[in-house]
Design a protein around this motif. Sequence first.
Motif, PDB file in Angstrom:
ATOM      1  N   GLY A  55     -16.082 -38.621  22.394  1.00 44.07           N
ATOM      2  CA  GLY A  55     -14.762 -37.867  20.979  1.00 44.07           C
ATOM      3  C   GLY A  55     -13.601 -38.404  20.125  1.00 44.07           C
ATOM      4  N   ILE A  56     -14.045 -39.467  20.749  1.00 38.82           N
ATOM      5  CA  ILE A  56     -12.363 -39.944  20.026  1.00 38.82           C
ATOM      6  C   ILE A  56     -11.687 -39.727  18.540  1.00 38.82           C
ATOM      7  N   SER A  57     -13.117 -39.383  17.805  1.00 35.81           N
ATOM      8  CA  SER A  57     -12.616 -39.240  16.795  1.00 35.81           C
ATOM      9  C   SER A  57     -12.156 -38.067  16.556  1.00 35.81           C
ATOM     10  N   LYS A  81      -5.992 -39.688  26.902  1.00 36.06           N
ATOM     11  CA  LYS A  81      -6.942 -38.632  26.865  1.00 36.06           C
ATOM     12  C   LYS A  81      -8.242 -39.299  26.973  1.00 36.06           C
ATOM     13  N   MET A  82      -8.153 -40.435  26.032  1.00 36.30           N
ATOM     14  CA  MET A  82      -9.077 -40.554  25.947  1.00 36.30           C
ATOM     15  C   MET A  82      -9.988 -41.334  26.976  1.00 36.30           C
ATOM     16  N   VAL A  83      -9.282 -41.752  27.971  1.00 30.78           N
ATOM     17  CA  VAL A  83      -9.736 -41.939  29.795  1.00 30.78           C
ATOM     18  C   VAL A  83     -10.297 -41.033  30.370  1.00 30.78           C
ATOM     19  N   ASP A  84      -9.739 -40.019  30.980  1.00 31.30           N
ATOM     20  CA  ASP A  84      -9.738 -38.404  30.755  1.00 31.30           C
ATOM     21  C   ASP A  84     -11.140 -38.276  30.320  1.00 31.30           C
ATOM     22  N   SER A  85     -11.351 -38.218  29.391  1.00 32.96           N
ATOM     23  CA  SER A  85     -12.387 -37.479  28.681  1.00 32.96           C
ATOM     24  C   SER A  85     -13.815 -38.248  29.663  1.00 32.96           C
ATOM     25  N   PHE A  86     -13.120 -39.631  29.280  1.00 34.59           N
ATOM     26  CA  PHE A  86     -14.280 -40.515  29.789  1.00 34.59           C
ATOM     27  C   PHE A  86     -14.855 -40.906  31.181  1.00 34.59           C
ATOM     28  N   LEU A  87     -13.819 -40.506  31.892  1.00 32.35           N
ATOM     29  CA  LEU A  87     -13.560 -40.086  33.505  1.00 32.35           C
ATOM     30  C   LEU A  87     -14.607 -38.795  33.737  1.00 32.35           C
ATOM     31  N   GLN A  88     -14.180 -37.398  33.228  1.00 29.56           N
ATOM     32  CA  GLN A  88     -14.551 -36.349  33.326  1.00 29.56           C
ATOM     33  C   GLN A  88     -16.348 -36.338  32.715  1.00 29.56           C
ATOM     34  N   LYS A  89     -16.535 -37.031  31.895  1.00 26.11           N
ATOM     35  CA  LYS A  89     -18.158 -36.534  31.061  1.00 26.11           C
ATOM     36  C   LYS A  89     -18.635 -37.291  32.493  1.00 26.11           C
ATOM     37  N   TYR A  90     -18.618 -38.821  32.545  1.00 23.59           N
ATOM     38  CA  TYR A  90     -19.289 -39.352  33.807  1.00 23.59           C
ATOM     39  C   TYR A  90     -18.879 -39.764  35.058  1.00 23.59           C
ATOM     40  N   LYS A  91     -18.206 -38.310  35.447  1.00 21.99           N
ATOM     41  CA  LYS A  91     -18.574 -37.903  36.645  1.00 21.99           C
ATOM     42  C   LYS A  91     -17.764 -39.127  37.400  1.00 21.99           C
ATOM     43  N   ILE A  92     -16.434 -40.178  37.430  1.00 25.31           N
ATOM     44  CA  ILE A  92     -16.164 -41.019  37.541  1.00 25.31           C
ATOM     45  C   ILE A  92     -14.877 -40.769  38.634  1.00 25.31           C
ATOM     46  N   ASP A  93     -15.032 -40.968  40.169  1.00 28.41           N
ATOM     47  CA  ASP A  93     -13.992 -40.781  41.720  1.00 28.41           C
ATOM     48  C   ASP A  93     -13.347 -41.788  41.963  1.00 28.41           C
ATOM     49  N   ILE A  94     -11.556 -41.695  41.439  1.00 25.82           N
ATOM     50  CA  ILE A  94     -10.920 -43.275  41.274  1.00 25.82           C
ATOM     51  C   ILE A  94     -10.520 -43.480  42.289  1.00 25.82           C
TER      52      ILE A  94
END
Length: 229
Positions: free
Chosen positions: A12-14, A91-104
Amino acid sequence: LLMWQAVDKEIGISQLIKQARLKVRGVPLDDLVQTLVIGVLEHRKSILAIWNYAQVALAKYIANGVEEAHLKNFYRALGKLGYGGKKLYRKMVDSFLQKYKIDISQLNLDWSSSYFTGTECSLAELGYSRDHRPDKPQIKLGFAQINDIKIAFDFFDNRGNIPDVSEFSPTYLKIAERVPKGTLIVYDKGGSSEENNRLVAETGNYYLTAHKMSGRIKKKILTINKTGM
């Protein structure tokens, strides 16, 4: 265009750009950003080249008005993203991490510099030049990379005369609140100091860095039995 649409649909970048309310006159900012990104993906190497490309190939597919957008609209769009885009990027990065369940589990911190030939950049200051041009005004650039997936977790800019060891603390504190406790923070000896290392530990994270070379360290290295390691 299809790549942009696929990624935009996923994170959802736009919509995030619209919510950021970074206003520009004329064509909506999300349409200008979409055009700029597509131009870069199509290997157009300047704003002028992307603008020309948009007139003949992109306008009818993106939005009404892009073909009428003046070149300065694209520069204004970049200016808006430069001054107000950090929160949007996070916000874009947080959306990406949440969407793909990436653990830091690890963040790699690094800083670099670029020099300018102009005089209008307010951040540009003479400093140590990694481009071997200490006579030119510098700007300090940095980013934090997630694990080994080559995604920038955050990015930073500052005056060119600030050494890495001084840059570390304010940079780290901005990202520490967004990462889970126990993250491994990796940085080179430019940012390493007792104070900075202690800061990482006190905020509940681990660090991996390098010692600055000293007489004591050199002496210790000479005593190591390398064949027995």
